[in-house]
Scaffold this motif. Sequence first.
Motif, PDB file in Angstrom:
ATOM      1  N   GLU A 336       0.746  -1.173   0.053  1.00 27.28           N
ATOM      2  CA  GLU A 336      -0.166   0.005  -0.086  1.00 27.28           C
ATOM      3  C   GLU A 336       0.938   1.319  -0.023  1.00 27.28           C
ATOM      4  O   GLU A 336       0.383   2.326  -0.527  1.00 27.28           O
ATOM      5  CB  GLU A 336      -0.979   0.034   1.273  1.00 27.28           C
ATOM      6  N   ARG A 337       1.927   1.075   0.535  1.00 25.37           N
ATOM      7  CA  ARG A 337       2.872   2.343   0.553  1.00 25.37           C
ATOM      8  C   ARG A 337       3.738   2.701  -0.842  1.00 25.37           C
ATOM      9  O   ARG A 337       4.193   3.700  -0.991  1.00 25.37           O
ATOM     10  CB  ARG A 337       4.080   2.337   1.693  1.00 25.37           C
ATOM     11  N   HIS A 338       3.379   1.791  -1.721  1.00 25.64           N
ATOM     12  CA  HIS A 338       4.119   1.739  -2.953  1.00 25.64           C
ATOM     13  C   HIS A 338       3.259   1.287  -4.064  1.00 25.64           C
ATOM     14  O   HIS A 338       3.605   0.278  -4.956  1.00 25.64           O
ATOM     15  CB  HIS A 338       5.542   0.884  -3.067  1.00 25.64           C
ATOM     16  N   PRO A 339       2.127   1.653  -3.997  1.00 29.97           N
ATOM     17  CA  PRO A 339       0.925   1.353  -5.153  1.00 29.97           C
ATOM     18  C   PRO A 339       1.371   1.573  -6.625  1.00 29.97           C
ATOM     19  O   PRO A 339       0.980   0.841  -7.520  1.00 29.97           O
ATOM     20  CB  PRO A 339      -0.083   2.024  -4.904  1.00 29.97           C
ATOM     21  N   ARG A 364      15.929  -5.592  -8.877  1.00 31.53           N
ATOM     22  CA  ARG A 364      16.640  -4.505  -7.988  1.00 31.53           C
ATOM     23  C   ARG A 364      16.228  -4.647  -6.763  1.00 31.53           C
ATOM     24  O   ARG A 364      17.309  -4.747  -5.856  1.00 31.53           O
ATOM     25  CB  ARG A 364      16.308  -3.087  -8.504  1.00 31.53           C
ATOM     26  N   VAL A 365      15.090  -5.074  -6.198  1.00 29.33           N
ATOM     27  CA  VAL A 365      14.888  -5.272  -4.790  1.00 29.33           C
ATOM     28  C   VAL A 365      15.729  -6.624  -4.265  1.00 29.33           C
ATOM     29  O   VAL A 365      16.299  -6.445  -3.240  1.00 29.33           O
ATOM     30  CB  VAL A 365      13.283  -5.522  -4.566  1.00 29.33           C
ATOM     31  N   ILE A 405      15.137  -5.543   6.291  1.00 33.30           N
ATOM     32  CA  ILE A 405      15.787  -5.310   5.095  1.00 33.30           C
ATOM     33  C   ILE A 405      15.330  -5.360   3.770  1.00 33.30           C
ATOM     34  O   ILE A 405      15.292  -4.635   3.004  1.00 33.30           O
ATOM     35  CB  ILE A 405      16.911  -6.534   4.970  1.00 33.30           C
ATOM     36  N   LEU A 406      14.097  -6.146   3.814  1.00 33.52           N
ATOM     37  CA  LEU A 406      13.165  -6.005   2.497  1.00 33.52           C
ATOM     38  C   LEU A 406      12.636  -4.699   2.313  1.00 33.52           C
ATOM     39  O   LEU A 406      12.430  -4.178   1.377  1.00 33.52           O
ATOM     40  CB  LEU A 406      12.095  -7.231   3.054  1.00 33.52           C
ATOM     41  N   GLU A 407      12.094  -4.103   3.709  1.00 33.59           N
ATOM     42  CA  GLU A 407      11.537  -2.804   3.407  1.00 33.59           C
ATOM     43  C   GLU A 407      12.571  -1.597   2.973  1.00 33.59           C
ATOM     44  O   GLU A 407      12.363  -0.872   2.084  1.00 33.59           O
ATOM     45  CB  GLU A 407      10.892  -2.382   4.723  1.00 33.59           C
ATOM     46  N   GLN A 408      13.653  -1.832   3.701  1.00 35.63           N
ATOM     47  CA  GLN A 408      14.956  -1.004   2.922  1.00 35.63           C
ATOM     48  C   GLN A 408      15.150  -1.203   1.276  1.00 35.63           C
ATOM     49  O   GLN A 408      15.491  -0.177   0.715  1.00 35.63           O
ATOM     50  CB  GLN A 408      16.011  -1.227   3.696  1.00 35.63           C
ATOM     51  N   SER A 409      15.102  -2.468   1.019  1.00 33.65           N
ATOM     52  CA  SER A 409      15.611  -2.735  -0.209  1.00 33.65           C
ATOM     53  C   SER A 409      14.431  -2.340  -1.258  1.00 33.65           C
ATOM     54  O   SER A 409      14.847  -1.901  -2.156  1.00 33.65           O
ATOM     55  CB  SER A 409      15.781  -4.226  -0.283  1.00 33.65           C
ATOM     56  N   VAL A 410      13.224  -2.337  -0.952  1.00 34.62           N
ATOM     57  CA  VAL A 410      11.962  -1.797  -1.932  1.00 34.62           C
ATOM     58  C   VAL A 410      12.142  -0.510  -1.918  1.00 34.62           C
ATOM     59  O   VAL A 410      12.234   0.223  -2.928  1.00 34.62           O
ATOM     60  CB  VAL A 410      10.703  -2.251  -1.254  1.00 34.62           C
ATOM     61  N   ALA A 411      12.531   0.343  -0.690  1.00 33.14           N
ATOM     62  CA  ALA A 411      12.698   1.922  -0.707  1.00 33.14           C
ATOM     63  C   ALA A 411      13.796   2.156  -1.694  1.00 33.14           C
ATOM     64  O   ALA A 411      13.690   2.970  -2.510  1.00 33.14           O
ATOM     65  CB  ALA A 411      12.808   2.417   0.697  1.00 33.14           C
ATOM     66  N   VAL A 414      13.042   1.266  -5.780  1.00 36.33           N
ATOM     67  CA  VAL A 414      12.128   2.312  -6.427  1.00 36.33           C
ATOM     68  C   VAL A 414      12.366   3.656  -6.647  1.00 36.33           C
ATOM     69  O   VAL A 414      11.763   4.484  -7.164  1.00 36.33           O
ATOM     70  CB  VAL A 414      10.560   2.236  -5.723  1.00 36.33           C
ATOM     71  N   THR A 415      13.474   4.091  -5.866  1.00 35.35           N
ATOM     72  CA  THR A 415      14.076   5.302  -6.033  1.00 35.35           C
ATOM     73  C   THR A 415      15.482   5.476  -6.642  1.00 35.35           C
ATOM     74  O   THR A 415      15.884   6.640  -6.739  1.00 35.35           O
ATOM     75  CB  THR A 415      14.290   5.965  -4.557  1.00 35.35           C
TER      76      THR A 415
END
Length: 416
Positions: A336-339, A364-365, A405-411, A414-415
Amino acid sequence: MIAPTIESEVRSYCRSWPVVFDHGRGSRMFADDGRAYLDFFAGAGALNYGHNHPTLKQALLDYLERDGVTHSLDMLTAAKQDFLTEFASQVLVPRGLDYRVQFTGPTGTNSVEAALKLARKVTGRHTVVAFTGAFHGMSLGSLALTGNAALRAGAGVPLGNTWRVPYDGFAGGQVSGLTLLDTMLADSSSGMDLPAAVIVETVQGEGGINPARAIWLADLAELCARRNVLLIVDDIQMGCGRTGPFFSFEHAGITPDIVCLSKSISGYGLPMSLTLFRPELDVWQPGEHNGTFRGNNFAFVTAAAALKEFWVDSKLEKQTAERDILLEDWLAELAERHPAHIATSRGRGLVWGLAFREPHLARRVAQEAFSRGLLVERSGSTDEVVKLMPPLTLTDDELAEGLGILEQSVAAAVTR
């Protein structure tokens, strides 16, 4: 530095994780430079109980120390007898399952090949129904059932004797594979011959973490029984507790005619596979289906130890069910944070996937995760799904660490 290799270009995982792994313990693997990696890959599902679990390791060391039989084909050995006793008492009897056990060879595709051969022998029919998104192995019979075009292209010969129908949720749920199958079988002008069997994964792993609904699986079982078609459940990756219960089909209340098991059945990552089937289907003649390495005594030892350690009660199953709820909520919130980038999250038990709208983002993730010390692989038609499959035995702290770590990797992905 990684030395030059004479290994074939067919190698794959080492390209994604270009380090030399030296040892593993619990939920972590360690490279030869000493760096630790949290393992959310678990040997593609072959290490449900983690790396070198001490109880399993000790059982194997004791067996080696006393010069236990190493190789025996299908001869009677104490190790095999102990495994069969434990498998019956800890798995089959408590679930009311009356299955014969066939040792088919070292890996999952051997189990599938045996299942196909048996189904065809029993019914006298040739075709088998498989589903979109399926993965059943890399030898020719099981590859014919596999959906992935790139994998099928590697066969080098035509792959036939298979009908393919939509899996649960295919095309956004707009196409009902079961209605199509039932209608085709009812119509003598459809061109579809009555098949020997239908083979299904209750959760498609390589297909992108696609869980079938319990009602869909129950309807499939009813259809097969009504049409006198054998139902094969491929539980190679999703069995041995991966979705919670020992068998992934238990939540649907069905009893398949044939079940394929491998990967974590040995408990220790040792090669071992089984094909289970109803007693009345046991029409084999002695030696009619065999193989040099169908009796891995080391695997029998660790498998029996794993059953004694993890399946004498419901503790592991309940823990996996609790983590299923946690992961469902946590991953849904992350999506939901990265729709704009994550299409959905889906899974069951301790196998979950994040489906990205663009496959390069999933890549990338996974790369970002590796750089941060987390091992995750990808799956799906275009490798668009980041797949989470940690050991069932990981601690709460390790689960939280991996998700962080997954949360950091997604962020980061996507940037970029």
